[in-house]
Design a protein around this motif. Structure first.
Motif: not given
Length: 433
Positions: A406-417
């Motif tokens: 996915t390109n919806e999130w960056e590397h910190d997607g777990l934390r900020v999604s």
């Protein structure tokens, strides 16, 4: 202990410093159990959280926020402070001074990689679940590296694994990691300067100022051009480009000698680039890629050696050419141990780690090729920190790995999604996606 919506329980495990010598020196590893309020007496499956890093403690929860709230719907969660971090037996300049000289310190630090973390986790699993109990894992970033080491060394303890931004290259050396990383960082720079074109001139002016005089941060340490460039670490996070822009938008103040960088700006820079709270990140960042079957030469400051192949990160050349100055990413350089006060006492030990060539292999490719544990992995298409091609090659090499690219999130997607990334992965595990 209770927080709104959660019940917390402390656990401390005594483990060998060197798991090959169970009768030798021991250290403590701390973990915090978190369960949804009202479910504390239920027989819930366990989920072990493996933090990113290396060298960062687990999150300190204030309630069922973000991904933790999603996990607590299904699991009893164990937040592990990986050895040397958080409330586990600490590793920093103060504790390492007790070990002796540089050789003794380097030998001690060599026991803090993913293979040892996995053995610690196994000790915790046996203590909490019994010999035959199995648990699930969630590995963020470096926690994904630990996950592949877990699948290599102790898959019998695993029920299923979730990985977010952390499928490592199995036979990829440190040079290859950084040779792939610099172009990704350059792309993030280009995207930032395209979004905030005024920052090209803002960075030029700061770099010219730093190149022409000595500037010190509020902690007394020098702010060199190269150290300033490490602010590019922000560009791999979802809101990092915006944070960098706001940092750069008002750095100047008029002093006795004219324009100078304000204390407010310098303190904000210090807060971003100091590694006082994560010295293990600096000391072990390159060794986490070291495996003797890949290279017997050691990492030898691979990021510094490879950097010369990418002139966009030569700030002085960029200034002379009137080009944007490239800010660097997740790289550790030897000069950091000369400029950061928290790292200065570790300089000789870090050099010995960089020169070491006989690192044990972290990943057992034969065992991974026969993997039977289901793995659900979020691979971020534009991840600045972990190479997508390396991650997908690993997914192809290890059976039962299912990826969500996915390109919806960056590397910190777990934390900020707000839990959306973990919802997607757990949905894959339940056959809903």
């Amino acid at each position: 202990m209770r927080h709104p919506g959660t019940v917390l329980t402390d656990h401390v495990f005594s483990v060998p410093l060197d798991h090959s010598r169970p009768d030798g020196e021991r250290i403590e590893v701390y973990a915090r159990e978190v369960v949804a309020a009202g479910k504390e007496h239920e027989d819930l499956p366990w989920l072990l959280f493996l933090q990113g890093g290396p060298g960062h403690g687990s999150p300190r929860p204030l309630g069922p926020e973000s991904w933790l709230g999603v996990a607590l719907r299904h699991y009893r969660v164990l937040l592990l402070d990986q050895r040397g971090t958080g409330r586990s037996t600490p590793v920093n300049r103060q504790s390492l001074a007790l070990r002796g000289g540089a050789e003794e310190q380097a030998a001690y630090l060599a026991h803090f990689r993913a293979d040892a973390i996995v053995r610690d986790a196994e000790a915790a699993r046996r203590s909490l679940l019994g010999e035959r109990g199995k648990w699930s894992t969630l590995g963020q970033s470096f926690g994904g590296f630990c996950t592949l080491a877990y699948l290599s060394h102790a898959p019998e303890g695993l029920k299923e694994c979730f990985v977010t931004g952390g499928l490592p290259g199995l036979r990829v050396g440190a040079e290859d990691v950084y040779r792939a990383a610099y172009p990704r960082v350059a792309a993030k720079n280009a995207a930032h300067y395209s979004r905030y074109p005024q920052d090209v001139e803002a960075v030029h002016r700061i770099v010219e100022h730093l190149a022409g005089r000595e500037v010190r941060l509020p902690d007394g340490s020098p702010l060199t051009v190269e150290r300033f460039q490490t602010l590019g670490m922000l560009l791999g996070q979802g809101s990092g480009s915006d944070a960098l822009h706001y940092l750069l938008e008002d750095p100047w103040i008029r002093g006795v000698a004219g324009a100078e960088l304000s204390d407010t700006f310098l303190e904000a820079v210090r807060a971003q680039i100091s590694l006082a709270d994560s010295p293990l990140f600096a000391a072990l960042h390159e060794p986490v890629y070291a495996q003797r079957s890949v290279s017997s030469l050691g990492t030898r400051w691979a990021a510094e050696r490879v950097r010369g192949e990418f002139p966009a990160f030569d700030a002085r050349r960029a200034l002379a050419a009137g080009e944007p100055v490239g800010l660097t990413g997740e790289m550790i350089y030897p000069w950091m141990f000369d400029t950061d006060p928290a790292l200065l006492p570790l300089r000789e030990a870090a050099q010995l780690l960089a020169e070491r060539g006989d690192w044990p292999d972290l990943y057992d490719t034969d065992r991974l090729a026969a993997n039977e544990v289901p793995v659900y992995a979020a691979v971020y298409h534009d991840d600045m920190y972990v190479d997508r091609k390396h991650s997908l090659a690993t997914a192809r090499a290890v059976p039962r790995v299912r990826t969500w690219v996915t390109n919806e999130w960056e590397h910190d997607g777990l934390r900020v999604s707000q839990g959306k990334v973990l919802e997607r992965l757990t949905g894959m595990a339940r056959g809903e996606v």
